[in-house]
Design a protein around this motif. Structure first.
Motif, PDB file in Angstrom:
ATOM      1  N   GLN A  90       0.641  -1.140   0.083  1.00  0.00           N
ATOM      2  CA  GLN A  90       0.060  -0.203  -0.096  1.00  0.00           C
ATOM      3  C   GLN A  90       0.800   1.227   0.033  1.00  0.00           C
ATOM      4  O   GLN A  90       0.332   2.430  -0.462  1.00  0.00           O
ATOM      5  CB  GLN A  90      -0.931   0.062   1.173  1.00  0.00           C
ATOM      6  CG  GLN A  90      -2.101  -1.015   1.141  1.00  0.00           C
ATOM      7  CD  GLN A  90      -3.015  -0.565   2.223  1.00  0.00           C
ATOM      8  OE1 GLN A  90      -2.705  -0.113   3.385  1.00  0.00           O
ATOM      9  NE2 GLN A  90      -4.310  -1.366   2.169  1.00  0.00           N
ATOM     10  N   ASP A  91       2.229   1.210   0.540  1.00  0.00           N
ATOM     11  CA  ASP A  91       2.966   2.246   0.321  1.00  0.00           C
ATOM     12  C   ASP A  91       3.455   2.734  -0.928  1.00  0.00           C
ATOM     13  O   ASP A  91       4.259   3.905  -1.036  1.00  0.00           O
ATOM     14  CB  ASP A  91       4.355   1.834   1.327  1.00  0.00           C
ATOM     15  CG  ASP A  91       3.897   2.113   2.671  1.00  0.00           C
ATOM     16  OD1 ASP A  91       2.737   2.538   3.006  1.00  0.00           O
ATOM     17  OD2 ASP A  91       4.727   1.522   3.819  1.00  0.00           O
ATOM     18  N   PRO A 110       5.718   8.920  11.076  1.00  0.00           N
ATOM     19  CA  PRO A 110       4.262   8.322  10.762  1.00  0.00           C
ATOM     20  C   PRO A 110       4.659   6.749  10.665  1.00  0.00           C
ATOM     21  O   PRO A 110       5.821   6.224  10.620  1.00  0.00           O
ATOM     22  CB  PRO A 110       4.031   8.693   9.189  1.00  0.00           C
ATOM     23  CG  PRO A 110       4.869  10.230   9.202  1.00  0.00           C
ATOM     24  CD  PRO A 110       6.245   9.929  10.024  1.00  0.00           C
ATOM     25  N   SER A 155       3.485   4.495   8.677  1.00  0.00           N
ATOM     26  CA  SER A 155       3.723   4.211   7.050  1.00  0.00           C
ATOM     27  C   SER A 155       3.524   5.147   6.150  1.00  0.00           C
ATOM     28  O   SER A 155       2.938   6.252   6.377  1.00  0.00           O
ATOM     29  CB  SER A 155       2.928   2.964   6.786  1.00  0.00           C
ATOM     30  OG  SER A 155       1.441   3.208   6.881  1.00  0.00           O
ATOM     31  N   GLN A 171      -0.440   5.623   5.509  1.00  0.00           N
ATOM     32  CA  GLN A 171      -1.124   6.098   6.531  1.00  0.00           C
ATOM     33  C   GLN A 171      -0.890   7.677   6.342  1.00  0.00           C
ATOM     34  O   GLN A 171      -1.858   8.489   6.751  1.00  0.00           O
ATOM     35  CB  GLN A 171      -0.785   5.670   7.846  1.00  0.00           C
ATOM     36  CG  GLN A 171      -1.523   6.250   9.158  1.00  0.00           C
ATOM     37  CD  GLN A 171      -0.936   5.768  10.203  1.00  0.00           C
ATOM     38  OE1 GLN A 171       0.102   6.221  10.765  1.00  0.00           O
ATOM     39  NE2 GLN A 171      -1.721   5.093  11.096  1.00  0.00           N
ATOM     40  N   SER A 172       0.366   8.106   6.262  1.00  0.00           N
ATOM     41  CA  SER A 172       0.439   9.629   6.055  1.00  0.00           C
ATOM     42  C   SER A 172      -0.112  10.200   4.956  1.00  0.00           C
ATOM     43  O   SER A 172      -0.396  11.275   5.288  1.00  0.00           O
ATOM     44  CB  SER A 172       2.153   9.930   6.076  1.00  0.00           C
ATOM     45  OG  SER A 172       2.466   9.486   4.865  1.00  0.00           O
ATOM     46  N   GLY A 192      -4.283   8.625   5.460  1.00  0.00           N
ATOM     47  CA  GLY A 192      -5.146   8.758   6.668  1.00  0.00           C
ATOM     48  C   GLY A 192      -5.341   7.098   6.964  1.00  0.00           C
ATOM     49  O   GLY A 192      -4.741   6.068   6.942  1.00  0.00           O
ATOM     50  N   ASP A 193      -6.723   7.080   7.506  1.00  0.00           N
ATOM     51  CA  ASP A 193      -7.275   5.926   8.061  1.00  0.00           C
ATOM     52  C   ASP A 193      -7.879   5.150   6.730  1.00  0.00           C
ATOM     53  O   ASP A 193      -8.327   3.910   6.983  1.00  0.00           O
ATOM     54  CB  ASP A 193      -8.215   6.036   9.228  1.00  0.00           C
ATOM     55  CG  ASP A 193      -7.551   6.461  10.344  1.00  0.00           C
ATOM     56  OD1 ASP A 193      -6.194   6.182  10.392  1.00  0.00           O
ATOM     57  OD2 ASP A 193      -8.212   7.153  11.232  1.00  0.00           O
TER      58      ASP A 193
END
Length: 417
Positions: free
Chosen positions: A232-233, A401, A403, A406-407, A410-411
């Motif tokens: 996901q990154d 952060p 990951s 996430q940064s 967000g969620d």
């Protein structure tokens, strides 16, 4: 970093070639599907811009070499002939001349970005060292190219810089004589500089290939300076970053074209439009703008040998950044103290460039420019050595952060790519 290949040859020719020379697979895996951090910003586009600049310089340089005459008595006239008689020669020459400035502008932004985001830290030390080597080769190539028009500034610039080597004990005079090809700057010097100027861009291209190869082992750094932790990154390099890079490349080309068509002599010296005359010394001998910071360092030291050592050390010191920076955090986004020192470093570099452009006896706000250059030079080395070392030991960084995803998101979960 990239994982198993996803290339699937479809035609018979693709399958045949893939078994013998998997170049399409290599291009697919490194330029299309390569997983790239999803948070890269505008400052990461300059790698592609630099590749474009190198290609432009090589292509225009080859064309110019077809018409240039590396002879002290004919060089200046051959450049004028290119400008006046060769079809679009004026355009090719102005693209090449201004392309050098655009190349250095992009590389300085690229280097400052690397320092700010900590792109030199483990596991990317080799990438950074190769980048410093590219910069060193660029500097040499630019100096040799600056001499080729054989104008007043070209001739006297070559005379001043090559004479610096004679300050090196034992081997210095021999190096200077080898560069001259004689006992003074002249026809043999011009021939040697032309050969080296033509050769070095291809060496640069080879080192750039190593630089990109080294980049694809650990993958890109990112503005957060944290490692990729999950799929996901990242996003595939194409189309996300090819489109982004292409957009900013077009903007860069517009600025480039503005100089070529409206201010083609903006970065040049008027004295270089006068044929070289060994009997007449220009009032002020200055290099191109992109070498002015190091020229200011050289002039700020009263001893000739020490000045040469300081100038050389300024470039070599960049290669040791991975070891002088003791912080475990890469990006200055999370280093509030180092962020201020970094911007002072940028100001010091710009100040050195300005001081280098001024006459030796110039004053700035009532202060001798040479003393300002000395203070800026002192800060340059202080930043690389004691400041980076001690700030890294005692600074308290901000929390990182969890990951990249996430940064950025967000969620919210990342959409399937």
């Amino acid at each position: 970093m990239s994982g198993p290949s996803t290339y699937n040859p479809k035609s018979g020719i693709e399958k045949w070639l893939d078994q013998r020379l998997p170049l399409p697979r290599f291009m697919h895996d490194t330029m299309l599907t390569f997983p790239t951090p999803r948070n890269l910003n505008f400052w990461y586009t300059f790698g592609g811009i630099l590749t474009f600049c190198l290609g432009v310089q090589i292509i225009t340089g080859i064309v110019l070499a077809m018409h240039y005459v590396a002879n002290a008595g004919l060089a200046f006239d051959s450049v004028e002939k290119i400008m006046r008689d060769v079809n679009y020669g004026w355009l090719i020459r102005y693209v090449h001349a201004n392309g050098a400035s655009m190349f250095f502008l992009a590389v300085y932004i690229h280097m400052f970005r690397g320092i700010y985001y900590g792109s030199y830290k483990a596991p990317r030390e080799i990438i950074w060292i190769l980048g410093v080597l590219i910069y060193l080769l660029m500097t040499a190539t630019a100096f040799f190219g600056y001499v080729l028009p054989w104008g007043q500034m070209s001739f006297w610039g070559a005379t001043v810089i090559t004479n610096l080597f004679s300050a090196i004990p034992v081997i210095g005079p021999g190096i200077a004589t080898w560069l001259w090809g004689d006992f003074a700057v002249g026809d043999a010097t011009l021939n040697r500089f032309f050969s080296l100027h033509y050769l070095l861009p291809f060496i640069i291209a080879g080192v750039v290939g190593l630089h990109i190869w080294a980049l694809h082992v650990p993958g890109n750094n990112n503005p957060l300076g944290i490692d990729v932790k999950s799929p996901q990154d990242t996003v595939p390099f194409h189309p996300y970053y090819t489109v982004k890079d292409a957009f900013f490349l077009v903007l860069f080309i517009i600025v480039f074209a503005g100089f070529v068509f409206f201010e083609p002599e903006f970065f040049g010296s008027p004295d270089n439009n006068i044929p070289a005359n060994p009997l007449v010394t220009p009032p002020d001998i200055v290099p191109e703008w992109y070498l002015l910071p190091f020229y200011a360092m050289l002039r700020s030291v009263p001893d000739k040998l020490l000045g040469v050592l300081v100038m050389g050390a300024a470039i070599v010191s960049l290669a040791v950044l991975p070891w002088t920076d003791t912080s475990r955090v890469r990006s200055n986004r999370f280093r509030p103290t180092m962020k201020w020192f970094f911007w002072f470093f940028v100001v010091a570099c710009v100040t050195l460039g300005y001081c280098g452009s001024q006459p030796v006896d110039a004053t700035i706000a009532g202060i001798p420019a040479v003393w300002i250059a000395r203070l800026a030079s002192l800060y340059y080395f202080a930043f690389i050595y004691p400041i980076m070392f001690f700030v890294g030991l005692f600074e308290t960084p901000k929390p990182l952060p969890a990951s990249i995803a996430q940064s950025v998101l967000g969620d919210k979960p990342a959409a399937a790519e």
